[in-house]
Write an enzyme that holds these catalytic residues in place. Structure first.
Site, short mmCIF file in Angstrom:
data_model
loop_
_atom_site.label_atom_id
_atom_site.label_comp_id
_atom_site.label_asym_id
_atom_site.label_seq_id
_atom_site.Cartn_x
_atom_site.Cartn_y
_atom_site.Cartn_z
N TYR A 72 0.83 -1.21 0.00
CA TYR A 72 0.00 0.00 0.00
C TYR A 72 0.87 1.26 0.00
O TYR A 72 0.61 2.20 -0.73
CB TYR A 72 -0.93 0.01 1.22
CG TYR A 72 -1.97 1.10 1.12
CD1 TYR A 72 -3.22 0.84 0.57
CD2 TYR A 72 -1.70 2.40 1.54
CE1 TYR A 72 -4.18 1.85 0.44
CE2 TYR A 72 -2.63 3.42 1.41
CZ TYR A 72 -3.88 3.13 0.87
OH TYR A 72 -4.81 4.12 0.74
N PHE A 124 -6.14 21.43 -24.08
CA PHE A 124 -6.89 20.21 -24.39
C PHE A 124 -8.24 20.25 -23.67
O PHE A 124 -8.40 20.98 -22.69
CB PHE A 124 -6.08 18.97 -23.97
CG PHE A 124 -6.75 17.71 -24.44
CD1 PHE A 124 -6.91 17.46 -25.79
CD2 PHE A 124 -7.27 16.79 -23.54
CE1 PHE A 124 -7.58 16.33 -26.23
CE2 PHE A 124 -7.93 15.66 -23.97
CZ PHE A 124 -8.09 15.42 -25.32
N ASP A 125 -9.21 19.47 -24.16
CA ASP A 125 -10.58 19.63 -23.63
C ASP A 125 -10.71 19.27 -22.14
O ASP A 125 -11.45 19.92 -21.42
CB ASP A 125 -11.62 18.89 -24.48
CG ASP A 125 -11.42 17.38 -24.51
OD1 ASP A 125 -10.33 16.93 -24.17
OD2 ASP A 125 -12.35 16.66 -24.90
N ASP A 214 1.51 20.49 -19.83
CA ASP A 214 0.67 19.30 -20.02
C ASP A 214 1.45 18.42 -20.99
O ASP A 214 1.53 18.70 -22.18
CB ASP A 214 -0.68 19.76 -20.58
CG ASP A 214 -1.58 18.61 -20.98
OD1 ASP A 214 -1.13 17.45 -20.94
OD2 ASP A 214 -2.73 18.87 -21.37
N ALA A 216 1.60 15.13 -22.07
CA ALA A 216 1.17 13.82 -22.55
C ALA A 216 2.06 13.30 -23.69
O ALA A 216 2.40 12.13 -23.73
CB ALA A 216 -0.28 13.88 -23.00
N LYS A 257 -0.16 8.12 -23.09
CA LYS A 257 0.40 8.48 -24.39
C LYS A 257 1.90 8.15 -24.40
O LYS A 257 2.27 7.02 -24.66
CB LYS A 257 0.16 9.98 -24.68
CG LYS A 257 -1.28 10.32 -25.06
CD LYS A 257 -2.16 10.47 -23.88
CE LYS A 257 -3.49 11.10 -24.18
NZ LYS A 257 -4.36 11.15 -23.00
N HIS A 449 -19.38 15.50 -25.84
CA HIS A 449 -19.06 14.65 -26.99
C HIS A 449 -19.05 13.16 -26.67
O HIS A 449 -19.31 12.33 -27.53
CB HIS A 449 -17.72 15.06 -27.60
CG HIS A 449 -16.58 14.99 -26.65
ND1 HIS A 449 -16.42 15.86 -25.61
CD2 HIS A 449 -15.54 14.13 -26.56
CE1 HIS A 449 -15.33 15.56 -24.93
NE2 HIS A 449 -14.78 14.50 -25.49
C1 P61 Z 1 -6.88 11.92 -26.65
F1 P61 Z 1 -11.96 12.15 -26.86
N1 P61 Z 1 -6.18 12.83 -24.58
O1 P61 Z 1 -6.16 12.79 -27.21
P1 P61 Z 1 -6.35 11.29 -19.82
N2 P61 Z 1 -3.81 16.35 -21.98
C2 P61 Z 1 -3.73 16.04 -23.28
C3 P61 Z 1 -4.44 14.97 -23.76
O2 P61 Z 1 -4.36 14.67 -25.05
C4 P61 Z 1 -5.26 14.19 -22.86
C5 P61 Z 1 -5.28 14.56 -21.50
C6 P61 Z 1 -4.56 15.65 -21.08
C7 P61 Z 1 -6.93 11.94 -25.19
C8 P61 Z 1 -7.90 11.03 -24.51
C9 P61 Z 1 -9.22 11.67 -24.60
O3 P61 Z 1 -12.56 13.98 -25.01
C10 P61 Z 1 -11.49 13.20 -24.85
O4 P61 Z 1 -5.28 10.32 -19.43
C11 P61 Z 1 -2.89 16.85 -24.18
O5 P61 Z 1 -7.15 10.89 -20.99
O6 P61 Z 1 -7.18 11.71 -18.66
C12 P61 Z 1 -6.03 13.10 -23.30
O7 P61 Z 1 -5.50 12.60 -20.25
C13 P61 Z 1 -6.11 13.80 -20.50
C14 P61 Z 1 -10.04 11.52 -25.70
C15 P61 Z 1 -9.55 12.57 -23.64
C16 P61 Z 1 -11.15 12.27 -25.82
C17 P61 Z 1 -10.71 13.31 -23.75
O8 P61 Z 1 -7.49 11.05 -27.27
#
Ligand code: P61
Length: 457
Positions: A72, A124-125, A214, A216, A257, A449
Site C-alpha cells: 500500500y 486540451f478539452d 501538459d 502527454a 500516451k 461529446h
Molecule cells: C486523446 F476524446 N487525450 O487525445 P487522460 N492532456 C492532453 C491529452 O491529449 C489528454 C489529456 C490531457 C486523449 C484522450 C481523450 O474527449 C477526450 O489520461 C494533451 O485521458 O485523462 C487526453 O488525459 C487527459 C479523448 C480525452 C477524448 C478526452 O485522445
C-alpha cells in the site's frame, strides 16, 4: 540500392480484428446514435479514436508488470517510477495519478480559483474542462499560423508572445500559471519549440508566474525539436527533454500516451510547498501519495515506458508512420493539417465537405462517413467537442473543424494505413454529393461529446 526504412520493433503477440460489411456498419452507427464513442470496439476494424492507452507495451514493460510491488505504501515500484521521472524529466517531487485528467484535477485544485485566467497554447478539452469547472477561463494564445491548415510552420504549438503578454499585462493578478500543452493536441499534435519555451519562461519570470506543461506527448515534441529546430540536430532526445522541462515549474502527464501504458498519469514538480498542498487533494481523490490510483505493476510499466519513449529509434518509427499516412493523403489531394503532427492526422473537414453547414457538425459527418465506408473509427475535434459557452450556453464553433485519426503506438502496420487512406479517398471522390450532417437530440451539460446523441438531418 539504399535500404528502406523499417520499424525498430518486431511483433511477438497479435490480437485478431474483424472486418464488417457496410450494411452492418450502417446499422451499428445508427444504433450508436451516430456517436463513434458508442460503438463496440469489436465492430471497428481499425480504431483510430485515440492514441491514449491504446499502445502496445513492449516485452520489457510486460516483464516489469510481473515485478510490481503491490504494498500500500512505500512500494519499490513507486521509487522506480519516481526515479525514472527524476532521471528523464528532472523533477524532484512526483505524485502518481490514475490518468492525465486526474493529475489536472489534483494540481488545479491547488492552483485554479474562480475568476482566474489560464493562458496557454490551445488547451486540451479535459484541461479546459477542469479550468471552466472551477469558474476560471482558459485563454488561447496559440500563434495564428496554427489555424491555417495549409501553412507548413514547423512549430504550430507555439505560444504567441504578444497575445500572452497582453493577458499578463492587463490581468496578471488573475493568472495563476501559464500552460503549455506539448505537443498541442487541439491544433493537430503540433510541437512547441525550445526557443518558444525559453521566451515564455522569460515572460513568466518578468510577471512572476509559474509554467505548467501538459506533457502527454512530450517525447514526440522532443523528436520534432531534434529534427526541425535549428541547432538541435546533435542533441539527444533525453537532452532535449531535460531542456524542455527546465523551463517548467510543474507538469501534468497522461502516461497513456508517451509512457506507452494502458493506464496511468502523474504530476511532477520542483516546489515542496506545492507538493505538500497537492498531496492533500491526491489523498482525497486518488489514493495514497505513493500509488495514486495505480497498481505497483502500472508504476513499473510507466517507468520502463518513459525510457523507451525517449529513444530516438522508437520515436522515428512512430512519427514516420504518422507521416506515411499523411503523405498518402496529401498525394490524393485530401486537406489535412500541415505539417503532419506527432500522434495523428487531422483532416480539415470544412475543406473536405464544403457543402455541409457548420451547424450540422462537419467533422462528425466526415467521421461517420469514414466508419461506414471502411470500418475506421476517427474522432471529431470540432463543434461538438468545443461544447457550449458556459455562460451564454450557445454552441461554440471553433476555427478548425477537424477529424482526427489518432494512431496507437506500435499497434497497426502501414497496410492498415493504406486501408484508411483508400477509405477516405472513396469519400473524397464523392464529396460533392454530401450536403447534410446531423443535429443533436441529447447532450450532457459538460464534455458532451462522449455521450451526445445525434440524428441525421
Ligand atoms: C486523446 F476524446 N487525450 O487525445 P487522460 N492532456 C492532453 C491529452 O491529449 C489528454 C489529456 C490531457 C486523449 C484522450 C481523450 O474527449 C477526450 O489520461 C494533451 O485521458 O485523462 C487526453 O488525459 C487527459 C479523448 C480525452 C477524448 C478526452 O485522445
Amino acid at each position: 540500392m539504399e535500404l528502406p526504412f523499417a520499424e525498430s520493433f518486431r511483433i511477438k503477440m497479435v490480437e485478431p480484428i474483424r472486418r464488417t460489411t457496410r450494411a452492418e456498419r450502417e446499422q451499428f452507427i445508427r444504433e450508436a446514435k451516430f456517436n463513434l464513442f458508442n460503438l463496440k470496439s469489436a465492430n471497428v476494424f481499425i480504431d483510430l479514436l485515440t492514441d491514449s492507452g491504446t499502445g502496445a507495451m513492449s516485452d520489457r514493460q510486460w516483464s516489469e508488470m510481473m515485478l510490481g510491488d503491490e504494498s500500500y505504501a512505500g512500494a519499490s515500484s513507486f521509487f522506480k517510477f519516481r526515479d525514472a521521472i527524476r532521471d528523464i524529466m528532472g523533477f524532484e517531487y512526483v505524485l502518481p495519478c490514475h490518468q492525465g485528467r486526474a493529475a489536472e484535477n489534483v494540481l488545479f485544485s491547488v492552483l485554479v480559483k474562480e475568476g482566474h485566467l489560464v493562458p496557454g497554447n490551445s488547451h486540451f478539452d479535459t484541461t479546459k474542462g477542469h479550468i471552466e469547472f472551477r469558474k476560471a477561463k482558459a485563454v488561447d494564445c496559440t500563434i495564428d499560423e496554427a489555424f491555417d491548415t495549409t501553412l507548413a510552420h514547423p512549430f504550430k504549438g507555439n505560444i504567441d508572445l504578444v497575445k500572452l503578454e497582453k493577458v499578463l499585462a492587463e490581468n496578471g493578478d488573475r493568472v495563476p500559471f501559464i500552460i503549455f500543452t506539448i505537443t498541442c493536441n487541439s491544433s493537430g499534435g503540433q510541437p512547441v519549440s525550445l526557443a518558444n519555451m525559453k521566451a515564455v519562461r522569460q515572460l513568466a519570470d518578468k510577471y512572476g508566474k509559474k509554467i505548467v506543461m501538459d506533457s502527454a506527448r512530450f517525447a514526440e515534441n522532443a523528436y520534432f525539436i531534434k529534427v526541425r529546430e535549428d541547432g538541435c540536430q546533435n542533441k539527444s532526445i533525453r537532452e532535449i527533454v531535460k531542456e524542455m522541462f527546465s523551463y517548467a515549474d510543474a507538469i501534468t502527464m497522461s502516461a497513456k500516451k508517451d509512457a506507452i501504458v494502458n493506464i496511468g498519469g502523474f504530476i511532477a514538480m520542483r516546489d515542496k510547498d506545492l507538493f505538500d498542498k497537492a498531496s492533500v487533494f491526491e489523498i482525497i481523490y486518488e489514493g495514497y501519495i505513493t500509488y495514486g490510483g495505480l497498481a505497483g505493476r502500472d508504476l513499473n510499466a510507466i517507468a520502463r515506458g518513459l525510457y523507451e519513449a525517449t529513444e530516438f529509434d522508437y520515436l522515428e518509427t512512430r512519427v514516420r508512420q504518422v507521416e506515411y499516412l499523411g503523405n498518402k493523403l496529401m498525394a490524393m489531394g485530401i486537406p489535412i493539417q500541415q505539417p503532419v503532427g506527432g500522434h495523428a492526422i487531422f483532416v480539415d473537414a470544412k475543406r473536405f465537405l464544403p457543402n455541409v453547414r457548420k451547424e450540422e457538425f462537419v467533422a462528425q459527418t466526415l467521421a461517420v462517413h469514414l466508419y461506414v465506408e471502411a470500418g475506421v473509427r476517427g474522432v471529431e475535434i470540432g463543434a461538438i467537442l468545443a461544447d457550449r459557452d458556459p455562460v451564454t450556453r450557445e454552441n461554440r464553433y471553433p476555427e478548425l473543424e477537424l477529424m482526427r485519426l489518432a494512431i496507437p503506438r506500435r499497434v497497426y502496420t502501414n497496410n492498415h494505413m493504406d486501408v484508411v487512406a483508400a477509405g477516405l479517398k472513396n469519400i473524397w471522390d464523392r464529396r460533392s454529393t454530401i450536403k447534410t450532417g446531423f443535429k443533436i437530440v441529447r447532450e450532457a451539460p459538460i464534455m458532451r461529446h462522449f455521450t451526445v446523441e445525434l440524428e441525421k438531418i
